[in-house]
Each structure stands twice: as C-alpha cells, then as structure tokens.
Write a protein that holds these residues in place. Structure first.
Motif, mmCIF file in Angstrom:
data_model
loop_
_atom_site.group_PDB
_atom_site.id
_atom_site.type_symbol
_atom_site.label_atom_id
_atom_site.label_comp_id
_atom_site.label_asym_id
_atom_site.label_seq_id
_atom_site.Cartn_x
_atom_site.Cartn_y
_atom_site.Cartn_z
ATOM 1 N N LYS A 62 0.111 -2.910 -0.320
ATOM 2 C CA LYS A 62 1.448 -2.706 0.215
ATOM 3 C C LYS A 62 1.975 -3.998 0.843
ATOM 4 C CE LYS A 62 1.882 1.574 -0.837
ATOM 5 N NZ LYS A 62 2.067 2.581 0.215
ATOM 6 N N LYS A 79 10.086 3.002 -2.791
ATOM 7 C CA LYS A 79 9.131 2.846 -3.877
ATOM 8 C C LYS A 79 8.380 4.154 -4.076
ATOM 9 C CE LYS A 79 9.806 -1.675 -4.182
ATOM 10 N NZ LYS A 79 10.391 -2.333 -5.368
ATOM 11 N N GLN A 85 6.489 -7.347 -1.732
ATOM 12 C CA GLN A 85 6.581 -6.232 -2.666
ATOM 13 C C GLN A 85 5.197 -5.654 -2.910
ATOM 14 O OE1 GLN A 85 9.406 -4.982 -3.811
ATOM 15 N NE2 GLN A 85 10.672 -6.561 -2.831
ATOM 16 N N ASP A 100 4.972 5.574 -6.200
ATOM 17 C CA ASP A 100 3.810 5.154 -6.972
ATOM 18 C C ASP A 100 2.735 6.213 -6.838
ATOM 19 O OD1 ASP A 100 2.216 3.686 -8.597
ATOM 20 O OD2 ASP A 100 2.169 1.893 -7.357
ATOM 21 N N SER A 114 1.266 -4.007 -12.571
ATOM 22 C CA SER A 114 2.683 -3.722 -12.352
ATOM 23 C C SER A 114 3.541 -4.434 -13.383
ATOM 24 C CB SER A 114 3.099 -4.153 -10.940
ATOM 25 O OG SER A 114 2.314 -3.504 -9.968
ATOM 26 N N ARG A 134 11.273 7.965 -9.814
ATOM 27 C CA ARG A 134 11.107 6.558 -9.392
ATOM 28 C C ARG A 134 12.452 5.835 -9.367
ATOM 29 N NH1 ARG A 134 6.795 2.221 -11.813
ATOM 30 N NH2 ARG A 134 5.497 3.084 -10.153
ATOM 31 N N THR A 169 -3.297 -0.104 -4.628
ATOM 32 C CA THR A 169 -1.962 -0.644 -4.385
ATOM 33 C C THR A 169 -1.976 -1.422 -3.089
ATOM 34 O OG1 THR A 169 -0.914 1.205 -5.544
ATOM 35 C CG2 THR A 169 0.478 -0.109 -4.079
ATOM 36 N N CYS A 212 14.256 6.677 -6.270
ATOM 37 C CA CYS A 212 13.681 5.966 -5.119
ATOM 38 C C CYS A 212 14.142 4.517 -5.091
ATOM 39 C CB CYS A 212 12.157 6.047 -5.173
ATOM 40 S SG CYS A 212 11.467 7.681 -4.815
ATOM 41 N N LEU A 213 14.150 3.868 -6.246
ATOM 42 C CA LEU A 213 14.621 2.487 -6.293
ATOM 43 C C LEU A 213 16.081 2.395 -5.901
ATOM 44 C CD1 LEU A 213 12.908 1.225 -9.592
ATOM 45 C CD2 LEU A 213 12.276 0.681 -7.239
#
Length: 571
Positions: free
Chosen positions: A281, A531, A296, A533, A325, A522, A279, A525-526
C-alpha cells in the motif's frame, strides 16, 4: 614452375607471469632483502666482535666485511623497493654478493670446522624460490666447488686433513635443497596464478551478474531468516518504493512492507512451491534505517528460493518479485480498446433488436402454454435479460459521473446496506457481520459505493457457508493511515490464476455472469479516487500459526479533515 610455400617454424613464446605473480615476486624479494639485513647484523655481532680478558675486541677483517655486507643489503633493499625493474639482474647481483661475503667469512673463520658452511643455505634457498632453476643450480655448484676447492687446497698445499666427506655432503645437500625448494616454489607459484586467474574470472562474473541483475525487470531481494534485507536490485527498490541504496533494515520494521514480511514468514514456516500475491500500500518512511515512499499501491507476485550455504553461513533466501499490476493493466487496456468501439454504437445496434426480441417473447408467452414451449421461452427470456444487463453495464462504464464530494459516514451507511442486503436475499441478521467503523468518514459517492458493495456481497453470498459471520465487512487502516473497507467470506479463496484476470472485462467463472461486475466496481472506485483490489492477508490461525486469506479491499481517499487522523491498524 611452381614454388612451394615457405613454412617458418613456429616459435612458442614463453608465457609471461601475471601482474599478481610479478607483484608477489617483488614482495618476496623485499622479504629476502630484509632477511639479509638481519643476517648481516647477526654476523657483525657474532664474528666482528669477540670477548677477551682485556674486554671487547673487534676483528678487523670480519668487521669490515660485515659492515660492507650490511650496507650493500640496505642498498639492495632500497633499489628493490623503488626500482621494480630487472628482477633477475637484481636477484643475481644479490646472490653473488651473498656467496662472496659468506666465502670470505668462511675462509677467515678457518674453513669447514667453523660451521659457517650452513650460511650458504640462505642465498641458495632464495635463488631456488625466486630464480630460474638453472640459475639456482649454478649458485649451488659455485658454493659446492668452493667448499671442495678449499678442502683440496688445505690438503695439497697446507698438508692438512680437511673433512672432504663433509664438504661433499654439504654440496649434495645444496643441490638436493635447491631442487626440492624450487619445485615446491614453482608449484606454489602456479597455484597462486591459478587462484589469481580464478579470482579475476570470479570478479568478471560478478560484474556480469551485477549488470544482468540491475537490468532485469523482476525485483530480487536477498533476505536472512530474521527478515534482514542484505541487498536488492533497482527493480526491487522501485517496486517497494525504497530511496536509492537503503541501509540494512528488516522487513518487519517497515509498516508499509508488512505484507511482504508476512508472506516471507509464512513461507519460512511452511516452504512450498508456487507464488504468493501481496499488495504494498502507499506509505512514507523517513525515520529509522528505511527511507522509502510509495504513492500508489503495487500488486506483487512473490517467489521464494532457499540459498544452500552448506553450513558455511547463516540462512539466506532470495525473494523474486514481479509487479503484476502493469501486466493486468496492459491486458485490461487491450480489452478496453475493443470495448470502447462497441460502446459507441451499442445503444442502437444492440438494445433495439434486444427490445424487439424481449417483446416478441412476451407476446408468445401469452399464447403458448405447453411445458416445452414455456421452457424454451424461459431460456430466451433469461438470455435476453443477461444481454440487456451486459449492455447496461457497458453503458454505465461510459458515464463518468462526478462523485459526491461530501464526507460519507460509514456507520450509518453500512447499517442500511446490511439491512437491505439481508432482506433482499432473505438472510439471517447474524450471517453478515459489520465491524464498527466508529466516526470514520470517507469521500465516496453513496450510490457508487452502494453498487460496489452490493456487487462484492453478491459474489460473497454465492460461496459463503451462511454460518454466523460467514460474510464480514469491517473497516481497517493501512500503513499510511488511510481507511480501508474489507469484504470477506469463509468460502474457498480465489486462486492466483483466477486472481490474475479477476478485474478484466468479460472475464467470469460463472455461467450466468457477464464478467463486468468486478470491472465496473473497480471503475466506480477509480472514479471516486479509491482503489479496489483482491488481497491475500495473513491472519492468526489456531496453534499460533498464520494462514493466508483472501478478501476484497477498498482503499478510500479520505476527506481532508480525516486524512491526518490516526488510529489502530484494525478498528
């Protein structure tokens, strides 16, 4: 009366030389002219000037001939440089001049005994290289006939004994030299044309490959063994957030690209089949060779391939990147479309019959006490509870509650969460390790974060060994300085195949799960601008090696007063 079709004989046109071959011929003609100028100067000094007891004396005939030869050579060089047309005509005139001048000097110097017959090799070699074979043999025959004629003239008219054998040997040498040089030159010209054609094909293939690589959706990076990035296609630059044609840089020099660098280093130590998931960041790099920014996070699937350079160059590897993604979001949206229609009527269409089934099961439990009946009633009750929990999760997804905007202190929150979780699951205090967040504060609704962490810890307790610190919760900082919260256990990691569907609704690997827990986490969190993951990070292992370990990572949106604060990468 019928007419037979008239068939004309097929005439095969001669193949014209390529532009590269023509350019080579003109360059060779220029070299031929320069050589002629040098030979003219040498002849002028050698034959036009003689040393006597009274000093330096010039030979009029030789001097005039050499001067004319030098001027003509300069004219031919200028014409060949500025007027690149009529190649054979220019070459034929030059060879005729060479033969005429050498013949005059040969006669003036006394014939065969002067040794000037060797000068014929210069124009004949040039004709063998640059002219067709017929023209080269014609020039050789002219030179040979002149030598033999001059010898016969001395024998018949001047009553001398010329070296006829030597003149014949010179003629044979001229013909043999022309044939050999012409064949070698023809072979070299064919090789050059073949190389030019291969070069053209290679350039065309490179252009085609460039178009395909630039248009392909997967990212492609060419990386050295030291992590130096040599080139990359637009898709790779977009996935990594690089600005335009970034200068040469190393993956390890960019903090934002550290996960990619770690995955590549781990693959170099132990090459293996399969893919790695990392990932990238959000980060911003304005200093040094790297210019890039990513707002993002991007979840990337990496595949590595070694370039077999056969020892002719340093090690090169190709990194294939795919942004999973977008694939995950597309699959998630497909399921959300069907779930949205279900949510609209689920309260009345499912919960009411479900309540009736649960109530009827409770009434039957009061009258039935047999083992078989109690087992069946328990199965009904468990499934009613499971469906009711699924309904509650679905209904909760539709409630977009505005999060609390007040900063949340992680230290006190995590301490209370640990005490509650250990008491609920009857766990020893040392099983759950909570890192010290210091005075870190995040912007997250406490009730939402409480539910998210309980969901993640509930998954962890199912796979952890329950040894001391087998479940770990610790804060960290990403490359952009944002606070992260990692939840990790010592159980087997999630496979890449399961990871691809981990946050999809209704996807579960447990027979008792609803498949909505992680999806709900998730979404919460959004709803708080954060985020969630599952990431593969590389930790230091024994013997100095690095091994990949999976963990859930929550990336918070920090409050303004904490967004600019620095700190170490791992607190």
């Amino acid at each position: 009366m019928s007419f037979l079709p008239l068939r004309l004989p097929q005439v095969r046109l001669p193949q014209l030389p390529s532009p590269e071959a023509r350019a080579t011929m003109w360059r060779s003609l220029l070299t031929f002219n320069i050589t002629r100028i040098v030979i003219a100067l040498v002849l002028l000094l050698y034959l036009g000037v003689s040393m006597t007891d009274n000093g330096i004396r010039t030979v009029a005939v030789n001097t005039e001939t050499c001067v004319v030869y030098l001027l003509a050579a300069l004219v031919f060089a200028g014409v060949g440089t500025w007027w690149k047309r009529r190649f054979v005509l220019q070459l034929g005139c030059q060879i005729a001049l060479d033969l005429a001048v050498i013949s005059l000097l040969y006669l003036e110097a006394g014939g065969m005994r002067s040794g000037l017959a060797v000068l014929y090799l210069f124009p004949l070699a040039g004709a063998a290289i640059l002219a067709p074979l017929v023209l080269a043999l014609f020039a050789a025959s002219i030179a040979t006939l002149f030598l033999l004629g001059e010898s016969v003239w001395q024998l018949m008219l001047l009553q001398r004994q010329p070296p006829l054998m030597q003149a014949g040997l010179y003629g044979a040498a001229f013909f043999a030299g022309v044939l050999v040089i012409n064949r070698l030159a023809a072979r070299l010209i064919k090789q050059e044309e073949l190389a030019a054609q291969r070069g053209t094909d290679l350039r065309i293939q490179q252009l085609i490959n460039g178009i395909v690589i630039a248009d392909v959706g997967d990212g492609i990076l060419v990386v050295g063994d030291d992590g130096a990035v040599f080139t990359g296609n637009p898709a790779a630059r977009g996935m990594l957030g690089l600005d335009g044609e970034a200068a040469s840089f190393r993956l390890g020099e960019a903090p934002g690209l550290e996960p990619v660098a770690q995955a590549f280093a781990a693959w170099l130590q132990a090459p293996m089949e399969g893919a790695a998931f990392v990932t990238v960041k959000p980060y911003q790099e304005d200093a040094g060779p790297l210019r890039g920014r990513r707002d993002q996070p991007a979840h990337l699937k990496l595949r590595f391939a070694r370039v077999d350079t056969a020892g002719v160059a340093l090690g090169r590897s190709v990194v294939f990147m795919q942004d999973v993604s977008a694939i995950e979001n597309q699959a998630q949206q497909l399921k959300l479309a069907s779930m949205g229609r279900l949510t609209a009527s689920i309260a009345h269409e499912v919960r009411n019959p479900l309540s009736a089934i649960g109530h009827a099961t409770a009434l039957l439990a009061e009258d039935l006490h047999g083992p078989a009946e109690m087992r069946l009633l328990k199965i009904v009750g468990d499934n009613v509870a499971r469906v009711n929990r699924m309904v509650e999760d679905i209904l909760q997804l539709s409630r977009k509650v505005q999060p609390n905007g007040e900063p949340l202190q992680l230290a006190s929150f995590l301490a209370e969460l640990k005490a509650e979780f250990c008491e609920t699951h009857d766990l020893a205090d040392e099983i759950v390790y909570v890192g010290d967040p210091g005075k870190s504060a995040v912007r997250f609704d406490p009730l939402h974060l409480h539910e998210v962490l309980l969901n993640l810890l509930g998954n962890a307790i199912r796979y952890a060994s329950r040894a001391p610190a087998s479940i770990r919760i610790f804060p960290a900082r990403d490359a952009a300085g944002r606070t992260e919260l990692h939840v990790q256990d010592d159980g087997p990691g999630i496979t890449p195949e399961v990871r691809a569907h981990l946050f999809e609704p209704f996807y579960t690997t447990s027979s008792k799960g609803t498949g909505l827990g992680l999806y709900l986490a998730r979404e919460l969190c959004l709803n708080n601008d954060a985020k969630l993951d599952y990431e593969y990070r590389f930790d230091a292992a024994a013997a100095g090696e690095r091994r990949a370990s999976g963990r859930f990572v929550i990336s918070f949106a920090q409050p303004p007063q904490a967004a600019s604060s620095g700190g170490p990468h791992y607190i």
